[in-house]
Every structure is written in C-alpha cells, then in structure tokens.
Design an enzyme around this catalytic site. Structure first.
Site, PDB file in Angstrom:
ATOM      1  N   LEU A  92      32.595  43.655  46.982  1.00 24.37           N
ATOM      2  CA  LEU A  92      31.811  44.393  45.993  1.00 24.37           C
ATOM      3  C   LEU A  92      32.370  45.805  45.919  1.00 24.37           C
ATOM      4  CD1 LEU A  92      28.125  43.383  46.868  1.00 24.37           C
ATOM      5  CD2 LEU A  92      29.277  42.941  44.700  1.00 24.37           C
ATOM      6  N   ASP A  93      32.378  46.395  44.721  1.00 16.52           N
ATOM      7  CA  ASP A  93      32.808  47.783  44.571  1.00 16.52           C
ATOM      8  C   ASP A  93      31.925  48.694  45.422  1.00 16.52           C
ATOM      9  OD1 ASP A  93      34.666  46.994  42.653  1.00 16.52           O
ATOM     10  OD2 ASP A  93      33.256  47.293  41.002  1.00 16.52           O
ATOM     11  N   PRO A  94      32.450  49.857  45.860  1.00 16.97           N
ATOM     12  CA  PRO A  94      31.605  50.802  46.600  1.00 16.97           C
ATOM     13  C   PRO A  94      30.312  51.142  45.866  1.00 16.97           C
ATOM     14  CG  PRO A  94      33.894  51.460  46.779  1.00 16.97           C
ATOM     15  CD  PRO A  94      33.853  50.300  45.812  1.00 16.97           C
TER      16      PRO A  94
END
Length: 314
Positions: free
Chosen positions: A46-48
């Site tokens: 998942l993206d930050p």
C-alpha cells in the site's frame, strides 16, 4: 555449529490495518518485531498515504503469499478535482491546476468507462521495476521510462459522494490495479485533473474487515503481556488467522496418512478425482491439517509444489 535462527517459527496471517504515513515494508518490520517472528512477508504494498488491510504472512504462511498478491482487492477513495500532482496523490507536488466544471451526469458517465476489463499504464510513482530498479526511483530523479500497460478488471465502482471538488468512490478490482491511476485518468477525462487525498483498502480476497488489528492494538497487547508477566505470544498469537486462509479458494484434496507421508517427502501421488489445471490445497487426515499446495502433473498425479514445514519452538 548450526546457525541460530533469529525469531520464532510462528505460522499464520495477521490482518494489519496499516496506518497512513509509513511504507508497507516499515509496517511489516514492526509486526515482525512485535511477534518476534523468524520470517514475515506482506501481500501487496500500500502507498504510504494509504491505510487499511495489509495481510502479513508469518513463518510458513509466506510460502503462500503469492495467492493473496493475485487476489481481488477493495478500496475506498476520495479524490480532489481541479488539481493534478506528480504522484497522483496528495503526497506529491501540484503540477497543474484547472477549474472544475463537472456535473453529476458527466461524472457518472466518465466513471462508467472504468467498469470491466481495460489496459492500465502504471504510474511512474510505483514499486514496479524497470531494469532492476523501482519506477519511483526514476520518477524522483525526473526520469520517465517506458512502462507496459497491464490488463486489469474493475468489477465494481460505486460513486458514494460528489460535493464541490470532492469525489468519494468504492472500487472492487483485480490484482495490479492502481487506484491513483484511475483517479488521474478520471481527472483527465473530466478535463480538470484530479488526485487522491484518501485511500483505504477495505478488502483482500475474502478476509473479513472486522478481523483487522492496528499497530497500536498490537503494541498494547505487548505492553500488557509485560505488565502481567506472561509470554507475549499468549496474547498475540490468538489474533493470527490460519495460514491456509491465504488459499481457501483453492479446491481441496484430503490425503490419508500414507499418502501424506509420501507427499511430505516430495513424491507425487495418485488421487482419484483430483482437479486438473488449477493449484490444489492439500489437507491431511480427519482434522484436515493443511500441508501445502500441489498441482496435477502430466502423469495425472498430485505433485506437491509448496509444502508446510512443521517445526516446534525451541
């Protein structure tokens, strides 16, 4: 002298509710330390910026993480219209600002075009690799490299809210779908640009949303164990889901003791009615103990591909 392993051989899947602001790998390392696990791996970054479901496989469950990487995902996303960023989300720099002249009818018509199968070109700000390096490393240096489009499927996309310059949607999609790219493409179709301001993964495969736990909850249990002077595993391990939940959609073949022994030594075995052309979930005995994944080989036998190695804690 045998090398001493660092960590314990704990097997299972923890459904982490990843917080915003940290990478998936940072979250993975925190969970690995909390459980003092020998091995750990996540099942799709998942993206930050993003929050939500990040299944983390511990121990032998890591052998089956690919099945979760390949599974469908569900997301809740909020997009801001009128601004395009270099990362397609609010972590990036605004590169273009345009007026928003969008009505509900136009928005719904554009959203409808994303339903079904399509080709998607991944964002430069992604973990996909080009010549051995993640794309985001090139992007941070301002270098654009060629990316191949990938087949994706959007099974469902629901518009939940449209207020001013904000759009909130729910997306059910196949593996490898970039929600940031969908939002960026939507913004271009609308003629005003758009970027993601909130992204939450609400589902992976068939895992239940309510089984997610936060890092705060895990740390609280760790502290409670220290206060109560009990082994942390007594409080933490009950949160683990069985490792075969990663492959629960696969057809099952149940083996008796004699065949189990052969399979565990890497031998293909004859099983009447074993399904062909698909990975098979192997279980053993009346208790249906999960022992691994197999496929039917050219001889029509069930051939083990990935086996669970059972070890006791030292």
């Amino acid at each position: 002298m045998a090398r001493r392993r660092k960590g314990r051989p704990i097997n299972g899947v923890i459904l982490l509710d990843k917080p915003t602001g940290i990478s998936s790998n940072d979250a993975l390392q925190k969970v690995k330390r909390i459980f003092f696990a020998e091995k750990a791996g996540h099942t799709g970054a998942l993206d930050p910026l993003a929050t939500g479901m990040l299944p983390i496989c511990l121990g032998e469950a890591t052998k089956f993480s690919q099945f979760l990487l390949d599974s469908d995902k569900r997301y809740r996303v909020i997009a801001k219209l009128g601004e395009r960023t270099d990362t397609s989300d609010s972590d990036g720099e605004v590169v273009e600002t345009r007026p928003v002249d969008v009505n509900l009818e136009k928005l719904e018509a554009c959203i409808d075009t994303f339903r079904g199968e399509s080709d998607q070109v991944p964002s430069m700000f992604s973990a996909l690799k080009y010549q051995g390096k993640p794309l985001y490393e090139y992007a941070r240096k301002g270098i654009e490299v060629p990316r191949e489009s990938r087949k994706i499927t959007v099974y469902e996309i629901i518009l939940h809210r449209f207020e001013g310059d904000e759009v909130e949607m729910e997306v059910h999609c196949s593996k490898g779908t970039y929600i940031r790219t969908i939002v960026d493409d939507l913004g271009e179709m609308l003629g005003c640009g758009a970027h993601v301001t909130m992204l939450r993964r609400t589902g992976v495969a068939k895992y239940p949303y309510e089984k997610m736990v936060t890092l705060e909850q895990l740390n609280e249990l760790l502290e409670q164990a220290h206060r109560d002077e009990v082994a942390p595993k007594e409080l933490l391990d009950p949160l683990l889901l069985p490792m075969d939940t990663a492959v629960e959609d696969l057809p099952e073949v149940n083996l008796k003791a004699e065949l189990t022994n052969l399979v565990q030594h890497g031998m293909p075995v004859q099983v009447l009615g074993a399904p062909e052309g698909t990975p098979i979930r192997m279980t053993s005995g009346e208790d249906k103990l999960f022992i691994g994944v197999a496929e039917v080989n050219d001889d029509g036998k069930v051939a083990p591909k990935r086996l669970v190695v059972f070890r006791d804690e030292e």
